[in-house]
Scaffold this active site. Structure first.
Site, PDB file in Angstrom:
ATOM      1  N   HIS A 409       0.827  -1.205   0.000  1.00 40.46           N
ATOM      2  CA  HIS A 409       0.000   0.000   0.000  1.00 40.46           C
ATOM      3  C   HIS A 409       0.863   1.257   0.000  1.00 40.46           C
ATOM      4  O   HIS A 409       0.636   2.202  -0.766  1.00 40.46           O
ATOM      5  CB  HIS A 409      -0.941   0.001   1.213  1.00 40.46           C
ATOM      6  CG  HIS A 409      -1.701   1.281   1.361  1.00 40.46           C
ATOM      7  ND1 HIS A 409      -1.273   2.308   2.168  1.00 40.46           N
ATOM      8  CD2 HIS A 409      -2.834   1.711   0.759  1.00 40.46           C
ATOM      9  CE1 HIS A 409      -2.120   3.312   2.073  1.00 40.46           C
ATOM     10  NE2 HIS A 409      -3.082   2.981   1.236  1.00 40.46           N
ATOM     11  N   ARG A 499      30.066  -3.134 -16.253  1.00 43.04           N
ATOM     12  CA  ARG A 499      31.118  -3.699 -15.401  1.00 43.04           C
ATOM     13  C   ARG A 499      30.533  -4.725 -14.432  1.00 43.04           C
ATOM     14  O   ARG A 499      29.581  -4.435 -13.718  1.00 43.04           O
ATOM     15  CB  ARG A 499      31.799  -2.596 -14.602  1.00 43.04           C
ATOM     16  CG  ARG A 499      32.437  -1.492 -15.423  1.00 43.04           C
ATOM     17  CD  ARG A 499      33.035  -0.430 -14.493  1.00 43.04           C
ATOM     18  NE  ARG A 499      33.669   0.643 -15.220  1.00 43.04           N
ATOM     19  CZ  ARG A 499      33.060   1.759 -15.600  1.00 43.04           C
ATOM     20  NH1 ARG A 499      31.768   1.921 -15.306  1.00 43.04           N
ATOM     21  NH2 ARG A 499      33.700   2.698 -16.254  1.00 43.04           N
ATOM     22  N   ARG A 566      31.700  -6.621 -19.482  1.00 45.51           N
ATOM     23  CA  ARG A 566      33.113  -6.905 -19.257  1.00 45.51           C
ATOM     24  C   ARG A 566      33.258  -7.875 -18.096  1.00 45.51           C
ATOM     25  O   ARG A 566      32.691  -7.663 -17.025  1.00 45.51           O
ATOM     26  CB  ARG A 566      33.862  -5.602 -18.950  1.00 45.51           C
ATOM     27  CG  ARG A 566      35.372  -5.752 -18.902  1.00 45.51           C
ATOM     28  CD  ARG A 566      36.033  -4.418 -18.603  1.00 45.51           C
ATOM     29  NE  ARG A 566      35.815  -3.990 -17.234  1.00 45.51           N
ATOM     30  CZ  ARG A 566      36.197  -2.805 -16.749  1.00 45.51           C
ATOM     31  NH1 ARG A 566      36.774  -1.927 -17.556  1.00 45.51           N
ATOM     32  NH2 ARG A 566      35.982  -2.494 -15.494  1.00 45.51           N
ATOM     33  N   GLU A 668      43.519  -1.129 -23.856  1.00 45.28           N
ATOM     34  CA  GLU A 668      43.914  -0.236 -22.767  1.00 45.28           C
ATOM     35  C   GLU A 668      45.400  -0.332 -22.444  1.00 45.28           C
ATOM     36  O   GLU A 668      45.881   0.287 -21.496  1.00 45.28           O
ATOM     37  CB  GLU A 668      43.076  -0.556 -21.517  1.00 45.28           C
ATOM     38  CG  GLU A 668      43.067  -2.030 -21.148  1.00 45.28           C
ATOM     39  CD  GLU A 668      41.965  -2.375 -20.152  1.00 45.28           C
ATOM     40  OE1 GLU A 668      41.479  -1.470 -19.455  1.00 45.28           O
ATOM     41  OE2 GLU A 668      41.601  -3.553 -20.066  1.00 45.28           O
ATOM     42  N   GLY A 689      39.702   1.612 -23.682  1.00 47.36           N
ATOM     43  CA  GLY A 689      39.626   2.089 -22.310  1.00 47.36           C
ATOM     44  C   GLY A 689      40.611   3.222 -22.137  1.00 47.36           C
ATOM     45  O   GLY A 689      41.792   2.985 -21.864  1.00 47.36           O
ATOM     46  N   SER A 690      40.149   4.439 -22.316  1.00 46.16           N
ATOM     47  CA  SER A 690      41.072   5.582 -22.347  1.00 46.16           C
ATOM     48  C   SER A 690      41.738   5.837 -21.001  1.00 46.16           C
ATOM     49  O   SER A 690      42.830   6.403 -20.945  1.00 46.16           O
ATOM     50  CB  SER A 690      40.339   6.843 -22.821  1.00 46.16           C
ATOM     51  OG  SER A 690      39.248   7.144 -21.974  1.00 46.16           O
ATOM     52  N   ASN A 691      41.119   5.410 -19.903  1.00 45.14           N
ATOM     53  CA  ASN A 691      41.730   5.649 -18.586  1.00 45.14           C
ATOM     54  C   ASN A 691      43.049   4.900 -18.439  1.00 45.14           C
ATOM     55  O   ASN A 691      44.100   5.488 -18.155  1.00 45.14           O
ATOM     56  CB  ASN A 691      40.761   5.209 -17.477  1.00 45.14           C
ATOM     57  CG  ASN A 691      39.478   6.015 -17.475  1.00 45.14           C
ATOM     58  OD1 ASN A 691      39.374   7.033 -18.139  1.00 45.14           O
ATOM     59  ND2 ASN A 691      38.493   5.553 -16.731  1.00 45.14           N
ATOM     60  N   ASP A 692      43.002   3.574 -18.627  1.00 47.46           N
ATOM     61  CA  ASP A 692      44.229   2.787 -18.498  1.00 47.46           C
ATOM     62  C   ASP A 692      45.203   3.060 -19.638  1.00 47.46           C
ATOM     63  O   ASP A 692      46.425   3.055 -19.442  1.00 47.46           O
ATOM     64  CB  ASP A 692      43.901   1.287 -18.444  1.00 47.46           C
ATOM     65  CG  ASP A 692      43.683   0.798 -17.015  1.00 47.46           C
ATOM     66  OD1 ASP A 692      44.123   1.493 -16.085  1.00 47.46           O
ATOM     67  OD2 ASP A 692      43.078  -0.271 -16.826  1.00 47.46           O
ATOM     68  N   CYS A 739      35.004   3.359 -24.278  1.00 45.73           N
ATOM     69  CA  CYS A 739      34.165   3.332 -23.074  1.00 45.73           C
ATOM     70  C   CYS A 739      34.839   4.027 -21.903  1.00 45.73           C
ATOM     71  O   CYS A 739      34.419   3.877 -20.768  1.00 45.73           O
ATOM     72  CB  CYS A 739      33.825   1.887 -22.698  1.00 45.73           C
ATOM     73  SG  CYS A 739      35.266   0.855 -22.370  1.00 45.73           S
TER      74      CYS A 739
END
Length: 777
Positions: A409, A499, A566, A668, A689-692, A739
């Site tokens: 409810h 992820r 992934r 990456e 994976g542009s970060n790594d 990504c």
């Protein structure tokens, strides 16, 4: 004249028998022949109700008492009026001409125990639910008790909440009449019952059926007295023959409502052994979902359905169906997002209803008498809510209950009023103090949190109309399965990165090797795992099921678009934080560069754990039919390593190319770019994976503040590598996307990617519309 049997009723009879009875008659007449079981019954018509009032001169009394629009905020005044009308109705005499027809129809039905339900002529309409406004009476047996129940239904048309609701919805009291539905009882007191929606109740996502189930009669779920089991079934693949129960959540189901003595019902404590098992089998869940889809198709709109299982015959029945009204009225052109500026001290948590944030002084209500002093803007805190509370629920800044699920409810009413609500907290009244300032957040996924204090928050409104075609595919990075359905309403071309780590941290919570070696765990760890994996004797299956449900929810939300999942990419220090993880993870000086990604999957020390990840993917794709699910290998340092992983996957039933399975690789590491031609021979696509890649190209620890000023994805060296791998991908005829964080943060970087010829850009959800517009100019 005053009675209509279900076989004589159609949906066109709503003015005479109300929405609920009209729907039951329509289903009984047209859907039972298609295999949907609806208990037989009859309706005492609205004409009977009006005749009853007129014969007792109650129509005049009611008009006099309700001639002014009483303020719904004046709870005392409203209560006095309602009490006077109800007392007059209950003390009145049922005309003989009506009672004779009711008794004759009851005998024809068999004269056994029945349910008597109120069906107002203005309820269960596509634009107004009137949910819980009038009463139902179960386990009614005997002519005298039946007539009393009908009269009680008449009186319930004038409860405080019903009067208040009609005023707010703009319905005239004189125009609304009541029909009492009399239906054969289903002996769900000996089995289970519940509620089913043919859409997701929070997001409005229409491709799922949501089923709540608990032991005993259904009133406990409807009124939020129990935390039920919950199942989610994916419609598109169910229609193709797959057993697509993509989510199961075990409810505590502490008590059940059963038959008592002398036409009564009583609460009974549920045995621990029953609390720890599901109240429906998979076959029953699928059967109900199929019926729900048939009913929805028949009526042409999403439905709110009540069902029951007979404990004697083991048969399932549909006992009510009404249009779903909350999401039917919503506009999909504007997305509203609430964000906390920070998190505070958590007082309690439960299940989030809606996606808003509310705050105010807590007002703990232990008894209905305390409602009279409730003030507008306070946060209502209670064990459960009751339909009688609705006049003050609309005044609340937020609602918190200890019991109840997504179809209780409190949940239904708070959605309709647009009030943030957290249900099933278990201990709210014990940990929240009266008049304590609190913040109630339903903006953090499926879990709702109650924080101490008034925490600042923002509201962002995004209009998503008139978007032009984007030059590249715009995908999303989505890690939280419980937010996937909401994000699916954003313009998108699928999910570029899902992820698994979020699913492990927030849903599984246990290290996979600790589950595999459960019997060898220390006692303290064992107890923690046992509590989390309640209902699972096989702890490995717990991981497979929960991981499958997580990636399944993501895949279903965006079906049939690509969803790239992934495999786990925890570092050793991150894996060690999972329950039981410290015993299985080595201590590394630099975990970022150590035992992570692909190198774990074929390693003898982790191979068994990776097999469970493969089993989860296999379940989502093969058992649930989510063939749009693409898997991706992270941190694959060498071509040889890639081949080893593909071999291990094939050993566990995930063979690249079989049944359309695509396998992507994260790009990456500089070696991925240098040997891109070779990697393209064994993988179907690349995701940058542009970060790594930035970290390893510039030799910068991205977690170090000391060198953070050097870390820059827009560095020319990084851009050259990205351009190069895009070129090779096109030459090799494999897909390539990105990504990483950069295109979400920097519009100019997204423009660079488009010029470089990238196939897709995967963005954080909150930047999708902004980036889409920028690239479409």
């Amino acid at each position: 004249m005053y009675i209509k049997h279900f076989c004589e009723i159609s949906i066109n009879d709503t003015p005479s028998v109300g929405g609920k009875n009209a729907s039951l008659g329509e289903m009984y007449s047209n859907l039972t022949q298609k295999g949907i079981k609806v208990p037989d019954g009859f309706a005492v018509t609205a004409e009977a109700f009006r005749h009853f009032l007129k014969q007792n001169k109650l129509d005049i009394l009611i008009k006099q008492l309700l001639h002014n629009k009483h303020s719904v905020e004046n709870v005392k005044k409203l209560a006095a009026v309602g009490q006077k009308i109800r007392a007059a109705i209950l003390s009145a005499k049922m005309p003989t001409e009506i009672s004779a027809e009711i008794i004759a129809a009851y005998k024809k039905l068999g004269g056994n125990d029945v349910a008597v339900r109120s069906s107002a002529t203005a309820e269960d309409l596509p634009t107004a639910s009137f949910a819980g406004q009038q009463e139902s009476y179960l386990n009614v047996k005997g002519e005298k008790k039946l007539l009393e129940a009908v009269q009680k239904c008449y009186a319930s048309l004038f409860t405080d909440r019903a009067i208040s609701y009609r005023l707010h919805q703009g319905f005239s009291h004189e125009q609304v009449a009541l029909s009492a539905g009399v239906q054969k009882m289903v002996r769900s007191d000996l089995a289970s019952s519940g509620v089913m929606f043919t859409l997701d109740t929070e997001s409005g996502f229409r491709d799922v059926v949501l089923i709540n189930s608990s032991w005993g009669l259904g009133e406990n779920i409807v009124k939020g007295r129990v935390n039920p089991d919950q199942f989610m079934v994916f419609k598109p693949t169910l229609a193709k023959g797959f057993k697509s129960i993509i989510s199961r959540q075990l409810g505590s189901k502490e008590n059940k409502l059963i038959y008592g003595q002398a036409n009564a019902t009583v609460q009974k404590k549920v045995l621990a052994s029953e609390q720890h098992i599901y109240s429906l089998s998979d076959e029953e869940v699928l059967q109900l979902a199929k019926w729900g889809m048939q009913i929805e198709k028949y009526y042409g709109r999403p439905q709110d359905i009540e069902w029951a299982k007979d404990g004697n015959t083991k048969e399932l029945f549909i006992v009510q169906a009404r249009p779903e009204t909350i999401h039917t009225r919503k506009s999909g052109n504007v997305i509203e997002e609430y964000h906390l500026s920070k998190r505070g001290k958590i007082l309690c948590e439960g299940r989030a209803i809606g996606e808003k944030i509310g705050q105010g002084k807590a007002h703990i209500v232990n008894h209905p008498d305390e409602l009279k002093v409730f003030k507008k803007g306070e946060a209502l805190v209670a064990r459960i809510t009751d339909p009688d509370w609705e006049p003050i629920m609309r005044l609340a800044s937020a609602i918190v209950t200890e019991q109840g699920g997504k179809t209780s409810h409190a949940a239904i009413v708070s959605r309709e009023f647009g009030v943030p609500c957290v249900v099933g907290t278990g201990n709210a009244r014990a940990v929240i103090k009266n008049n304590q300032p609190i913040t109630v957040s339903c903006a953090e996924g499926e879990s709702g949190f109650v924080y101490a204090g008034l925490i600042p928050f923002t509201v962002k409104k995004e209009e998503i109309t008139n978007l032009k075609k984007s030059p590249v595919k715009i995908m999303m990075n989505v890690g939280a399965p419980d937010e996937a359905l909401k994000f699916s309403f954003l313009p998108n071309d699928g999910v570029g990165l899902a992820r698994e780590e979020f699913i492990f941290s927030n849903f599984i919570k246990v290290h996979p090797l600790a589950l595999i070696n459960f019997d060898k765990q220390p006692r303290a760890i064992k107890e923690k795992i046992a509590k989390i994996t309640l209902g699972y004797k096989d702890k490995k299956q717990y991981l497979v099921d929960k991981l499958a449900e997580g990636i399944g929810a993501l895949s279903a939300a965006f079906y049939p678009k690509d969803v790239i999942v992934r495999f786990s990419d925890f570092k050793t220090n991150e894996y060690a934080t999972l329950i039981g993880g410290a015993a299985y993870e080595p201590k590394e000086a630099n975990p970022m560069m150590g035992w992570r990604g692909a190198s774990r999957y074929y390693d003898e020390h982790f191979k068994q754990a990776f097999a469970l990840e493969c089993a989860a993917v296999k379940k989502a794709r093969e058992e649930w039919g989510l063939k749009n699910l693409i898997v991706m290998i992270p941190f694959c340092r060498t071509v040889e390593e890639g081949k080893k992983v593909l071999q291990v996957m094939a050993e566990h039933g995930l063979k690249r190319g079989f049944d359309g399975l695509q396998v992507y690789m994260m790009v990456e590491i500089p070696s991925n770019v240098i040997l891109a031609h070779e990697f393209a021979k064994i993988f179907d696509g690349f995701s940058i994976g542009s970060n790594d890649l930035t970290q390893l190209t510039l030799g910068v620890d991205r977690d170090s503040q000391l060198v953070s000023h050097i870390y820059n994805e827009r560095n020319e060296a990084v851009k050259i590598l990205i351009s190069q791998v895009i070129k090779v991908a096109h030459e090799s005829n494999v897909k390539v996307g990105i990504c990483g964080q950069a295109p979400s943060d920097y519009p100019e970087f997204a423009e660079f990617l488009v010029k470089a010829g990238i196939d897709s850009i995967s963005l954080n959800p909150d930047t999708v519309v902004k980036t889409w517009r920028a690239l479409s100019v």
